[in-house]
Design a protein around this motif. Sequence first.
Motif, PDB file in Angstrom:
ATOM      1  N   ASP A   1      -6.032   3.319   9.595  1.00 14.56           N
ATOM      2  CA  ASP A   1      -5.116   5.006   9.669  1.00 14.56           C
ATOM      3  C   ASP A   1      -4.327   5.115  11.875  1.00 14.56           C
ATOM      4  O   ASP A   1      -5.102   3.995  12.284  1.00 14.56           O
ATOM      5  CB  ASP A   1      -5.588   6.003   9.189  1.00 14.56           C
ATOM      6  CG  ASP A   1      -6.411   6.209  10.047  1.00 14.56           C
ATOM      7  OD1 ASP A   1      -7.405   5.792  11.639  1.00 14.56           O
ATOM      8  OD2 ASP A   1      -7.604   7.135   9.435  1.00 14.56           O
TER       9      ASP A   1
ATOM     10  N   ASN B   1     -11.571   1.205   0.099  1.00 15.31           N
ATOM     11  CA  ASN B   1     -10.886   1.801  -1.990  1.00 15.31           C
ATOM     12  C   ASN B   1      -9.785   1.968  -1.463  1.00 15.31           C
ATOM     13  O   ASN B   1      -9.740   2.921  -1.652  1.00 15.31           O
ATOM     14  CB  ASN B   1     -12.088   2.190  -2.654  1.00 15.31           C
ATOM     15  CG  ASN B   1     -13.300   1.327  -2.182  1.00 15.31           C
ATOM     16  OD1 ASN B   1     -13.449   0.486  -2.421  1.00 15.31           O
ATOM     17  ND2 ASN B   1     -14.720   2.495  -2.035  1.00 15.31           N
ATOM     18  N   ILE B   2      -9.078   1.658  -1.147  1.00 12.83           N
ATOM     19  CA  ILE B   2      -7.442   2.158  -0.819  1.00 12.83           C
ATOM     20  C   ILE B   2      -6.528   1.548  -1.850  1.00 12.83           C
ATOM     21  O   ILE B   2      -6.935   0.171  -1.699  1.00 12.83           O
ATOM     22  CB  ILE B   2      -6.747   2.204   0.726  1.00 12.83           C
ATOM     23  CG1 ILE B   2      -7.258   2.784   1.533  1.00 12.83           C
ATOM     24  CG2 ILE B   2      -5.483   2.038   0.654  1.00 12.83           C
ATOM     25  CD1 ILE B   2      -7.520   4.174   1.768  1.00 12.83           C
ATOM     26  N   SER B   3      -6.004   2.217  -3.184  1.00 15.02           N
ATOM     27  CA  SER B   3      -5.187   1.228  -3.442  1.00 15.02           C
ATOM     28  C   SER B   3      -3.786   0.915  -3.265  1.00 15.02           C
ATOM     29  O   SER B   3      -3.787   0.893  -2.134  1.00 15.02           O
ATOM     30  CB  SER B   3      -4.648   2.382  -4.461  1.00 15.02           C
ATOM     31  OG  SER B   3      -4.300   2.151  -5.249  1.00 15.02           O
ATOM     32  N   HIS B   4      -4.316  -0.892  -3.340  1.00 15.50           N
ATOM     33  CA  HIS B   4      -3.200  -1.561  -2.888  1.00 15.50           C
ATOM     34  C   HIS B   4      -3.062  -2.376  -4.157  1.00 15.50           C
ATOM     35  O   HIS B   4      -3.507  -3.209  -5.048  1.00 15.50           O
ATOM     36  CB  HIS B   4      -3.625  -2.226  -1.524  1.00 15.50           C
ATOM     37  CG  HIS B   4      -4.910  -3.151  -1.660  1.00 15.50           C
ATOM     38  ND1 HIS B   4      -5.553  -2.415  -1.903  1.00 15.50           N
ATOM     39  CD2 HIS B   4      -4.379  -4.113  -1.424  1.00 15.50           C
ATOM     40  CE1 HIS B   4      -6.474  -3.607  -1.784  1.00 15.50           C
ATOM     41  NE2 HIS B   4      -5.489  -4.406  -1.774  1.00 15.50           N
TER      42      HIS B   4
ATOM     43  N   ASP C   1      -0.328   4.155   0.612  1.00 12.48           N
ATOM     44  CA  ASP C   1      -0.290   5.401   0.445  1.00 12.48           C
ATOM     45  C   ASP C   1      -0.227   5.277   2.150  1.00 12.48           C
ATOM     46  O   ASP C   1      -0.494   4.626   3.095  1.00 12.48           O
ATOM     47  CB  ASP C   1      -2.480   5.532   0.891  1.00 12.48           C
ATOM     48  CG  ASP C   1      -2.911   6.078   1.317  1.00 12.48           C
ATOM     49  OD1 ASP C   1      -2.796   7.249   2.213  1.00 12.48           O
ATOM     50  OD2 ASP C   1      -4.073   6.773   1.817  1.00 12.48           O
TER      51      ASP C   1
ATOM     52  N   CYS D   1       1.020  -0.947  -0.402  1.00 14.89           N
ATOM     53  CA  CYS D   1      -0.109   0.342  -0.201  1.00 14.89           C
ATOM     54  C   CYS D   1       0.951   1.452   0.103  1.00 14.89           C
ATOM     55  O   CYS D   1       1.579   1.193   0.969  1.00 14.89           O
ATOM     56  CB  CYS D   1      -1.086   0.183   1.799  1.00 14.89           C
ATOM     57  SG  CYS D   1      -2.345   1.707   1.481  1.00 14.89           S
TER      58      CYS D   1
ATOM     59  N   MET E   1      -2.083   5.185   6.048  1.00 15.22           N
ATOM     60  CA  MET E   1      -2.325   3.480   6.721  1.00 15.22           C
ATOM     61  C   MET E   1      -1.490   3.112   7.305  1.00 15.22           C
ATOM     62  O   MET E   1      -0.174   2.871   7.000  1.00 15.22           O
ATOM     63  CB  MET E   1      -2.956   3.554   5.134  1.00 15.22           C
ATOM     64  CG  MET E   1      -3.812   3.343   3.989  1.00 15.22           C
ATOM     65  SD  MET E   1      -4.971   3.869   5.389  1.00 15.22           S
ATOM     66  CE  MET E   1      -5.487   5.186   4.655  1.00 15.22           C
TER      67      MET E   1
ATOM     68  N   PHE F   1      -8.458  -0.921   5.300  1.00 16.76           N
ATOM     69  CA  PHE F   1      -6.844  -0.404   5.832  1.00 16.76           C
ATOM     70  C   PHE F   1      -7.216   0.054   6.802  1.00 16.76           C
ATOM     71  O   PHE F   1      -8.137   1.508   6.764  1.00 16.76           O
ATOM     72  CB  PHE F   1      -6.612   0.619   4.344  1.00 16.76           C
ATOM     73  CG  PHE F   1      -5.744  -0.337   3.712  1.00 16.76           C
ATOM     74  CD1 PHE F   1      -4.164  -1.215   3.534  1.00 16.76           C
ATOM     75  CD2 PHE F   1      -6.606  -1.321   2.801  1.00 16.76           C
ATOM     76  CE1 PHE F   1      -4.128  -1.620   2.782  1.00 16.76           C
ATOM     77  CE2 PHE F   1      -5.971  -2.258   1.437  1.00 16.76           C
ATOM     78  CZ  PHE F   1      -4.878  -2.673   1.536  1.00 16.76           C
TER      79      PHE F   1
ATOM     80  N   TYR G   1     -10.643   1.973   6.358  1.00 12.65           N
ATOM     81  CA  TYR G   1     -11.452   2.115   4.374  1.00 12.65           C
ATOM     82  C   TYR G   1     -11.210   1.365   3.722  1.00 12.65           C
ATOM     83  O   TYR G   1     -10.035   0.309   4.092  1.00 12.65           O
ATOM     84  CB  TYR G   1     -10.027   3.612   4.007  1.00 12.65           C
ATOM     85  CG  TYR G   1     -10.350   4.509   4.965  1.00 12.65           C
ATOM     86  CD1 TYR G   1     -10.898   5.708   4.388  1.00 12.65           C
ATOM     87  CD2 TYR G   1      -9.063   4.547   5.870  1.00 12.65           C
ATOM     88  CE1 TYR G   1     -10.334   6.866   5.601  1.00 12.65           C
ATOM     89  CE2 TYR G   1      -8.772   5.410   6.480  1.00 12.65           C
ATOM     90  CZ  TYR G   1      -9.532   6.901   7.021  1.00 12.65           C
ATOM     91  OH  TYR G   1      -9.135   8.159   7.184  1.00 12.65           O
TER      92      TYR G   1
END
Length: 298
Positions: free
Chosen positions: A220, A228-231, A179, A177, A182, A218, A226
């Motif tokens: 934080d 819909n976190i890009s991974h 982001d 991930c 996260m 994910f 969350y």
Amino acid sequence: LKAAGLALGLKHYRKLVERLFTKLYQTYEEQEILEAVCSLLIKGDCKEKDAFAWYEKALEQGVNLTRLYEYFLYSLPEDYGHLLPKEVLLYFSYDKDLDRHSRQMLYRNILEYMNPSAELYQNYTRHMEQFAMEQLLAGRMNGCLAVIYEHMIYTDMIDPRAAGILPKILCSSRVKCDDPRMKYVIVRCEELKEEEAFLLEHGEAYVPAVSKNTVLFFQDAYGGRYLNISHRKLPVMDRKELLDRCYEVYPDHPILKLRACEAVLKKGVEKEEEALLLEDTLSQLKLNPVFEKKLLHL
């Protein structure tokens, strides 16, 4: 050169002295100055990528310095893409005292880049097998260990103790991930009530897919979750024969039980042992009420 001798005699690391000698080496590329730089870096317990470049240069120049090989290995970058120098491999073939990180980096390099028929590879085999089993029984998993397990865990090594741990490792995926907010991956299996949390280290974690119906969240630093976190998610091992062996030795493992139940759900109960499997699963695992209802109505 006299200054280099004085630097070698220093008992403690001095950042200013290190900077002085790195500048000196840029002007006078003398082996004694290179040795002084590496000596200072070792005294400062420097294991960063910048320090590795100095240790590598010292090895290439034939510098003879206490603990040079250890610090070369301690600081070895993840993207070091070729076989370690032969003198390093020979040095560590005598089972030197190494921390776990350095040992797994060493063994991964050997398994990825050395010819298995080489005599030196054979000298390492017993140590690598022992290390693989120790890490497996401790339940550890990362990129280096995935390579080691892939090569060094065999079906005849799996006893009930190992079979109680291995399925989770065999079913693991590497989750990456990007982001930075996260901090954790939350793994929720739709068939079970409970969930598991895995710390994201440098943006990645190794998480087990307990069933085919596994969902990743994910989290934080404030506990916010969350979906819909890009991974990216990649399986790390492909050893079906090991999973089959685990089922033979320890069929009560939750992952193996759930997967067996999924197979029964698809085709229905046909044998008495399948009915017993469902009964055991209902009594032993903390199931999601929806999944529990499905099993009860088979």
